[in-house]
Design an enzyme around this catalytic site. Structure first.
Site, PDB file in Angstrom:
ATOM      1  N   SER A  79       1.044  -0.951   0.014  1.00 30.88           N
ATOM      2  CA  SER A  79      -0.115  -0.146  -0.080  1.00 30.88           C
ATOM      3  C   SER A  79       0.341   1.393   0.004  1.00 30.88           C
ATOM      4  CB  SER A  79      -1.054  -0.192   0.604  1.00 30.88           C
ATOM      5  OG  SER A  79      -1.564   0.951   1.130  1.00 30.88           O
ATOM      6  N   ASP A 191      -5.876  -3.862  -2.215  1.00 29.45           N
ATOM      7  CA  ASP A 191      -4.575  -3.487  -1.448  1.00 29.45           C
ATOM      8  C   ASP A 191      -4.183  -4.720  -0.592  1.00 29.45           C
ATOM      9  OD1 ASP A 191      -3.456  -2.676   1.665  1.00 29.45           O
ATOM     10  OD2 ASP A 191      -4.627  -0.676   0.440  1.00 29.45           O
TER      11      ASP A 191
END
Length: 327
Positions: A79, A191
């Site tokens: 991320s 993610d």
């Protein structure tokens, strides 16, 4: 007189012959020296965790590691960690990263795209990263780099080490409900923090012997929330903590900047967050140095006593009752 002179000359000749035998050991007495091979250098990996705006702390960590001579060989990111990690792996030093962060306009990486599986499409982030790394693919960056993402179809942890750098970072950063899932091939990716909040294992996959992990994930505050939404959010935070703890245990050193109070969208706090990263890295330096020294010591080759060279004593060694020299 002549008899005495003859005896003296004979004695001198005998003595010189004995000394001559000590100038060089005989070929049979010389054994080659055993030269120990130099220990293999330790490859240091940096695993940068996810945490949205908290990710600016990674810049502070890198800044202090560089300033103290800790050279990073491989980088992995999840991320926000994949954003910073990709730029660092491209060749930017900590000061270039900080300059880039200060100049970053949040709107530049936001491309609102309603009713499409997410509020933000993510192409702007992808283009920003690709522009920042000079359009290079992952395998052509200055350091080995891995971006970790989650395959939406089956939850499979996916590690991108080749291909489009910006697209891999976008896939790693696509927070469900905020970013659209990223289509790559026949799959969709979201993610990486869902399966690997701090990508220690990905750094190992890149060949790291020693992994420094940076954990900026949210922590449960120690109090019960007062709403339904708060309960849901805190439950998700606790699940992430438990998942991350398992992988963090496989790191050699874990750096935890104090950024729990920073919200995911508080980009205006970037300078303060960078400083928290610096403080946390400085506090971890003694542990990093001690563990690296211990690993280097363990890699030193040990030559057994039986392997030491053996030399036969010369005649002069025997006369003087001394230990033979192998020089």
């Amino acid at each position: 007189m002549s008899v005495l002179r003859t005896a003296l000359l004979a004695s001198l000749a005998t003595l010189l012959a004995a000394c001559g035998g000590d100038v060089r050991p005989s070929a049979e007495a010389v054994n080659p020296r055993i030269v120990a091979a130099a220990p293999k250098p330790i490859r240091i990996g940096l695993a940068l965790g996810g945490g949205a705006a908290k990710g600016f702390a990674h810049i502070g960590v890198i800044k202090m590691l560089e300033a103290n001579g800790i050279r990073i060989d491989v980088v992995s990111g999840t991320s926000a960690g994949s954003v910073v990690g990709s730029l660092y792996a491209s060749g930017m030093d900590a000061f270039a990263l900080q300059k880039q962060a200060v100049a970053l306009d949040e709107d530049r990486i936001k491309d609102v795209h309603l009713f499409s599986g997410g509020v933000v499409q993510g192409l702007a982030l992808q283009d920003y990263v690709n522009e920042s790394v000079g359009g290079r693919t992952i395998e052509k960056l200055g350091k080995p780099f891995a971006a970790v993402s989650t395959r939406l179809e089956d939850g499979q942890r996916t590690v991108f080490t080749r291909g489009n750098t910006g697209q891999a970072v976008r896939a790693s950063s696509s927070i469900p409900g905020v970013f659209e899932p990223v289509p790559i091939g026949k799959y969709h990716f979201i993610d990486g923090g869902i399966v690997s909040p701090v990508p220690v294992d990905a750094a190992r996959q890149l060949g790291a012997d020693f992994v420094i992990a940076v954990d900026i994930s949210s922590k449960a505050p120690g109090t019960a929330p007062g709403s339904l939404l708060g309960t849901v959010n805190q439950s998700i935070t606790i699940m992430g903590q438990k998942l991350g703890a398992q992988e963090l245990a496989r790191a050699d050193v874990v750096i935890r900047p104090t950024v729990n109070g920073v919200g995911p969208a508080q980009f205006d706090q970037k300078q303060a967050v960078i400083m928290e990263g610096e403080r946390a890295a400085v506090a971890a330096l003694p542990q990093i140095r001690a563990k690296l020294a211990q690993m280097r010591l363990s890699r030193q080759p040990r030559v057994p006593v039986s392997a030491r060279p053996h030399c036969e004593p010369s005649r002069m060694d025997r006369v003087l009752n001394r230990e033979p020299s192998c020089d």
